[in-house]
Design an enzyme around this catalytic site. Structure first.
Site, PDB file in Angstrom:
ATOM      1  CG  HIS A 117      -0.547   6.331   4.633  1.00 19.61           C
ATOM      2  ND1 HIS A 117      -1.748   6.238   4.745  1.00 19.61           N
ATOM      3  CD2 HIS A 117       0.166   7.173   5.721  1.00 19.61           C
ATOM      4  CE1 HIS A 117      -2.085   7.164   5.908  1.00 19.61           C
ATOM      5  NE2 HIS A 117      -0.914   7.709   6.435  1.00 19.61           N
ATOM      6  CG  ASN A 119      -1.938   1.246   1.143  1.00 19.09           C
ATOM      7  OD1 ASN A 119      -2.300   1.471   0.429  1.00 19.09           O
ATOM      8  ND2 ASN A 119      -1.787   1.998   2.307  1.00 19.09           N
ATOM      9  CB  SER A 136       5.156   5.100   3.834  1.00  9.98           C
ATOM     10  OG  SER A 136       5.864   6.242   4.654  1.00  9.98           O
ATOM     11  CG  ASP A 152      -2.506   3.536   6.965  1.00 10.63           C
ATOM     12  OD1 ASP A 152      -3.343   4.467   7.214  1.00 10.63           O
ATOM     13  OD2 ASP A 152      -2.840   2.787   5.937  1.00 10.63           O
TER      14      ASP A 152
END
Ligand code: GRF
Length: 194
Positions: free
Chosen positions: A108, A106, A135, A144
């Site tokens: 973020h 992912n 990130s 996260d």
């Protein structure tokens, strides 16, 4: 490696990832999957020749498991080796994440572990931070919070608003995510620091 990318909106990170996999790259985009049939990124992916699918989360209401069961159908059919969440705005259950743990990434828009969750740029401005950034991390059950695979930093400028700062960070997202994915599919977990 077969790469599936999950989006919710414009998909600018998806476009950067797909474009980075042209040519002799070990990764290949096999599916772009959205939780909104109207996501603008779906047309952008189709224009780039990537198979697309959409599963609207709204009919499922609070039934997260039901939505995720529907999402799994096109996702598993694409037989992905790696899943990239890119501007994907739905929280996934631990059961779903467990299926792909260790091969789901992912991006973020903050320098994790600072500012998990939403409104990251406004929170950095409110805190008076001199730096911000983005990130890429492995997705784990905690939001996260998975191992960091890459970070890019930008200066906070005088007079910055959440909009001006997010635009500056987004440029770096488009550099960082492809660099992390290239290392990831090559089996290299050394963090990319830009
Ligand atoms: C952007 O705010 C980005 O920081 C975050 O998700 C939002 C949309 O990204 N990753 P995209 O343009 O849909 O990739």
């Amino acid at each position: 490696s077969r790469v599936a990318i999950l989006i919710s909106g414009g998909g600018s990170n998806m476009v950067s990832l797909v474009a980075s996999m042209a040519g002799d790259h070990p990764g290949r985009a096999v599916l772009v999957l959205a939780n909104d049939p109207a996501a603008k990124g779906l047309q952008r992916a189709a224009d780039m020749g990537v198979p697309v699918a959409a599963v609207d989360h709204r009919p499922f209401g609070k039934d997260r498991a039901g939505f995720e069961a529907a999402l799994l159908e096109p996702l598993l059919a694409a037989q992905p080796d790696v899943i990239c969440l890119a501007g994907f705005m739905r929280i996934l259950t631990p059961d779903f994440i467990r299926r792909f743990q260790g091969r789901m990434l992912n991006i973020h828009p903050s320098l994790l572990p600072k500012y998990p969750g939403l409104h990251t740029h406004q929170r950095a401005l409110d805190a008076g931070d001199s730096e911000a950034g983005c990130s890429v991390h492995e997705v784990t059950a905690e939001l996260d919070a998975g191992p960091i695979l890459g970070q890019a930093r930008v200066p906070v400028m005088p007079g910055d608003t959440a909009d001006t700062l997010s635009a500056r960070v987004l440029v770096q997202e488009h550099r960082l995510y492809p660099a992390v994915l290239r290392r990831f599919v090559a089996g290299d977990r050394t963090p990319v620091l830009l």
